[in-house]
Enzyme design. Sequence first.
Site, PDB file in Angstrom:
ATOM      1  N   GLU A   1      50.788  -4.424  10.339  1.00  0.00           N
ATOM      2  CA  GLU A   1      52.072  -4.822   9.755  1.00  0.00           C
ATOM      3  C   GLU A   1      51.792  -6.104   8.991  1.00  0.00           C
ATOM      4  O   GLU A   1      51.578  -7.150   9.607  1.00  0.00           O
ATOM      5  CB  GLU A   1      53.104  -5.115  10.857  1.00  0.00           C
ATOM      6  CG  GLU A   1      53.437  -3.934  11.733  1.00  0.00           C
ATOM      7  CD  GLU A   1      54.232  -2.877  10.998  1.00  0.00           C
ATOM      8  OE1 GLU A   1      54.845  -3.191   9.971  1.00  0.00           O
ATOM      9  OE2 GLU A   1      54.207  -1.726  11.451  1.00  0.00           O
TER      10      GLU A   1
ATOM     11  N   CYS B   1      59.347 -11.547   7.600  1.00  0.00           N
ATOM     12  CA  CYS B   1      58.612 -10.545   6.814  1.00  0.00           C
ATOM     13  C   CYS B   1      59.561  -9.701   5.984  1.00  0.00           C
ATOM     14  O   CYS B   1      59.139  -9.087   5.007  1.00  0.00           O
ATOM     15  CB  CYS B   1      57.783  -9.678   7.741  1.00  0.00           C
ATOM     16  SG  CYS B   1      58.746  -8.929   9.048  1.00  0.00           S
TER      17      CYS B   1
END
Length: 515
Positions: free
Chosen positions: A256, A295
């Site tokens: 990720e 993010c």
Amino acid sequence: MITLQSYLSGSWQTGTGTPAQLFNPTTEEAIAECSSEGLDMAAAVTYGREVGGAALRAMTFSERGQLLKALAAAIHEYREELIALAIQNGGNTRGDAKFDIDGATGTLAAYAHFSKELPDAKFLTDGDSIQLGRTKRWLGQHILVPREGVAVHINAFNFPGWGMFEKVACAILAGVPVIEKPGTPTALVAYRMAQIAVESGILPEGSFQFIAGSAGDLLDHLGPQDQLAFTGSAWTGAKLKGHPNLVKNNTHVNIEADSLNAVVFAPSLETSSDTFGEFVANTVREMTQKTGQKCTAARRVFVPKDRVDEVAEEFKAALGRITIGDPADKGTGMGPVTSQSQFNELREGIDAFSAAGTIICGGSEPAMEKGWFLAPTVVVAKDADEAVFHERELFGPITTILPYDGEREDSALEAARLANKGGGSLLGAVYCDDPEWARDCILAMAPWHGRIWTVSERVAGQATFPGMVLPSMIHGGPGRAGGGEELGGLRGLSEYLQRVGIQAFGGLIKAEFGG
Ligand code: NAP
């Protein structure tokens, strides 16, 4: 000064060597330190596999779901203490801290809830049995079993609580022991949560281990049944993906990484609409929540050329109402960024962006005596195709408005083309009251995004905001975003399970493998 310890092979241990320091980003004071040097990572991997793995696999999915419920409750009891630590070490406002800590306990509780759909069994069936021969005496059945390794979770600094426990929830429910390594700069919250988890005695011995400090040679000891789930920058992700030992063993790796999330403003959006109101409120929230260190934050905002001035003015006004200051103060809307290096990188990045655009607000440090504070900054790009905006992640309270041609007949495709220049993103947000335009834009963005969130007047005011990662929806994205996938309800377990096709006498399949 607090010394953070690691919990490995059944005991709390302190590393040797020069420790890394953790700071309070508001005062710039060092508040804690940690080192993992000299700790036996090989022994921890073996301990996790042999002690923790065996204990978890002896339980059923339903029993493991109960562990998650109890763990969520145990951590929640310390909520106020954890919020205070997040304010101190993360520069989080109270709201930012709750987002992380309640996100951790909420995800554990959600997975305890999802586990009610799972059988009281030690393996899962995957689909129905398949007739492979002339008669039903010869059948095939796919099943899923926990892998017999450890799951190493390496996390980013921005979500020390949620980042750790969203991964723990899926791994433990699947039956795989974990070794957690948080990002060092904000590890205080993760450390306290690890202490609570261990002291609670809820998880079987060996199923939860914790590293404070660097991962050392941990990855050298992983094998074919282990896995690595990494969250952090694209640069570190690429390095870990190519780790020779992981490549040699085909160790399962999930990445990720970072993401230049797109926000698309449709040409037909009216200023007086609720959708427009949501667009401004959400984008400003995504820029400033956790000081933009998310993010899923709004990095690139695509706006029709003739609406750019209007949008820029709205952002400027809304950002001007946010108080920047000590996150411990109630009235503060945005605190500092987490570290000196983060601050330096952002200052340099703002200079690079301003060379290719015009700063319409921020761009400087607010007047503070101490601390790594930055004013929320909006840059209007001269040219929406300019590479720097599609290549460089400024992980802080900074966003860019990129003008596109909203008059073109295929404006939905043009907006999507630009959004896709991010090279693969976690999130795209589309604000649009025209369903056909929204459909065209969403379908064109879909191959390049892990999640597309869209709002119209039909749902404005009811939708969760775009940057909120939900346990029931997948999190991850293609390309630059790492190519990984987490969460998504019970889909999140597949990361930790081995799918195996069994071909056997139909009677055996029916009696023993539930087909
Ligand atoms: P980072 O510098 O890449 O570090 C991430 C983690 O990797 C940290 O725990 C770090 O440990 C560890 N690490 C670094 N080098 C390593 C190595 N050689 N071997 C093993 N571990 C290593 O990222 P960050 O600054 O913490 O986080 C910010 C980035 O994360 C941003 O780019 C953001 O977009 C991304 N992010 C992505 C997601 C997502 O879900 N996709 C979520 C949050 C953040 P140390 O801290 O000890 O160096």
